[in-house]
Design a protein around this motif. Sequence first.
Motif, PDB file in Angstrom:
ATOM      1  N   LEU A 179      -1.333  45.480  64.053  1.00 14.89           N
ATOM      2  CA  LEU A 179       0.026  44.960  64.181  1.00 14.89           C
ATOM      3  C   LEU A 179       0.799  45.110  62.875  1.00 14.89           C
ATOM      4  O   LEU A 179       1.993  45.460  62.882  1.00 14.89           O
ATOM      5  CB  LEU A 179      -0.009  43.490  64.599  1.00 14.89           C
ATOM      6  N   GLU A 180       0.122  44.859  61.762  1.00 12.15           N
ATOM      7  CA  GLU A 180       0.787  44.982  60.463  1.00 12.15           C
ATOM      8  C   GLU A 180       1.228  46.416  60.193  1.00 12.15           C
ATOM      9  O   GLU A 180       2.274  46.657  59.587  1.00 12.15           O
ATOM     10  CB  GLU A 180      -0.142  44.482  59.361  1.00 12.15           C
ATOM     11  N   ARG A 181       0.437  47.377  60.679  1.00  9.47           N
ATOM     12  CA  ARG A 181       0.828  48.784  60.513  1.00  9.47           C
ATOM     13  C   ARG A 181       2.041  49.127  61.366  1.00  9.47           C
ATOM     14  O   ARG A 181       2.713  50.134  61.118  1.00  9.47           O
ATOM     15  CB  ARG A 181      -0.352  49.699  60.859  1.00  9.47           C
ATOM     16  N   GLN A 182       2.314  48.282  62.368  1.00 11.30           N
ATOM     17  CA  GLN A 182       3.522  48.472  63.185  1.00 11.30           C
ATOM     18  C   GLN A 182       4.689  47.646  62.645  1.00 11.30           C
ATOM     19  O   GLN A 182       5.752  47.576  63.265  1.00 11.30           O
ATOM     20  CB  GLN A 182       3.260  48.068  64.644  1.00 11.30           C
ATOM     21  N   GLY A 183       4.469  47.001  61.504  1.00 11.14           N
ATOM     22  CA  GLY A 183       5.528  46.209  60.887  1.00 11.14           C
ATOM     23  C   GLY A 183       5.586  44.769  61.361  1.00 11.14           C
ATOM     24  O   GLY A 183       6.595  44.087  61.139  1.00 11.14           O
ATOM     25  N   VAL A 184       4.542  44.274  62.018  1.00 14.89           N
ATOM     26  CA  VAL A 184       4.506  42.894  62.519  1.00 14.89           C
ATOM     27  C   VAL A 184       3.605  42.063  61.611  1.00 14.89           C
ATOM     28  O   VAL A 184       2.428  42.359  61.444  1.00 14.89           O
ATOM     29  CB  VAL A 184       3.966  42.835  63.962  1.00 14.89           C
ATOM     30  N   GLU A 185       4.175  41.002  61.025  1.00 15.21           N
ATOM     31  CA  GLU A 185       3.394  40.125  60.157  1.00 15.21           C
ATOM     32  C   GLU A 185       2.768  39.028  61.017  1.00 15.21           C
ATOM     33  O   GLU A 185       3.454  38.338  61.763  1.00 15.21           O
ATOM     34  CB  GLU A 185       4.292  39.511  59.087  1.00 15.21           C
TER      35      GLU A 185
END
Length: 279
Positions: A179-185
């Motif tokens: 998710l973080e690699r998709q810009g989701v923290e």
Amino acid sequence: MLLMGIPGLGKSSILASYIKHHLSGRDDLESPTRSKEPIILVSVPAEPTLKTLIQEILLASSYEGSIKGTVGELKQKLNEFICERGVELLIFDEFQHFLREQAKSNTRGVVNHIKLMMDKHKLAVVMAGTPAGYRSIAHYDELYQRFAQRQTRLTPFRIDSEETLKAFGSYLRACTGFLERQGVEFIPLANKEMIVRVFVATKGIPRLIAGLIKVALESADEGKMITQKHLAEGFSKTSMNPDLKTFNPFRAPYEKVLERAVQAQKKAASEELKNWDIH
């Protein structure tokens, strides 16, 4: 090989991934004289007859002819296709549909034909499905013996030891990393408290974990960090774990969640024993 487990553990995803990676590594699929189709993946419909099973195999392949005709005619079409296209592996997903106790009376004929195809064409066969299929195939001794040495049982994640906690934490860390690699923290899920809370919410089943993450994302404002509050709000909108009724593992005190975790593990262990009891 038998690939077995309750719904939601990723059997179909494993099969799709295997096929993709296997075919990408082959350089012999196309030649001036023919195109090879080494793998056919069939999703078995409920209560198939021998005729409908053969039709489903042909439909799942690149076969372009008619699938009408008698059982004998369809057998001939399938035999010719397997030889012409160099089929090496048949994968039957949801195999419990033709092996389960409730299947039609001609189940033995279906099973016998699979055995005959294995012998005639030297085919490898993978059957993937739920424990119901295993319990039934165990009573077809001649076929079962062929799968006796190659069985993989998938189980939900557990938290009954440091080793299983670590494994579940690694999986949850991979989920948030994606998710973080998709810009989701996303709030860290791999510490013990959050692992236990997620386990109680989802019973350690990957499909339910994915559903939990989805509803948490839907509960948060775009661009905001996903927190335990969003997990609680998202979980309250679902019925993914009816055993919990109104209990929300993301709102309850951790001590209460631990108590629920102990109960859930006992129930899971009991169900696991029942799943593989062939009597």
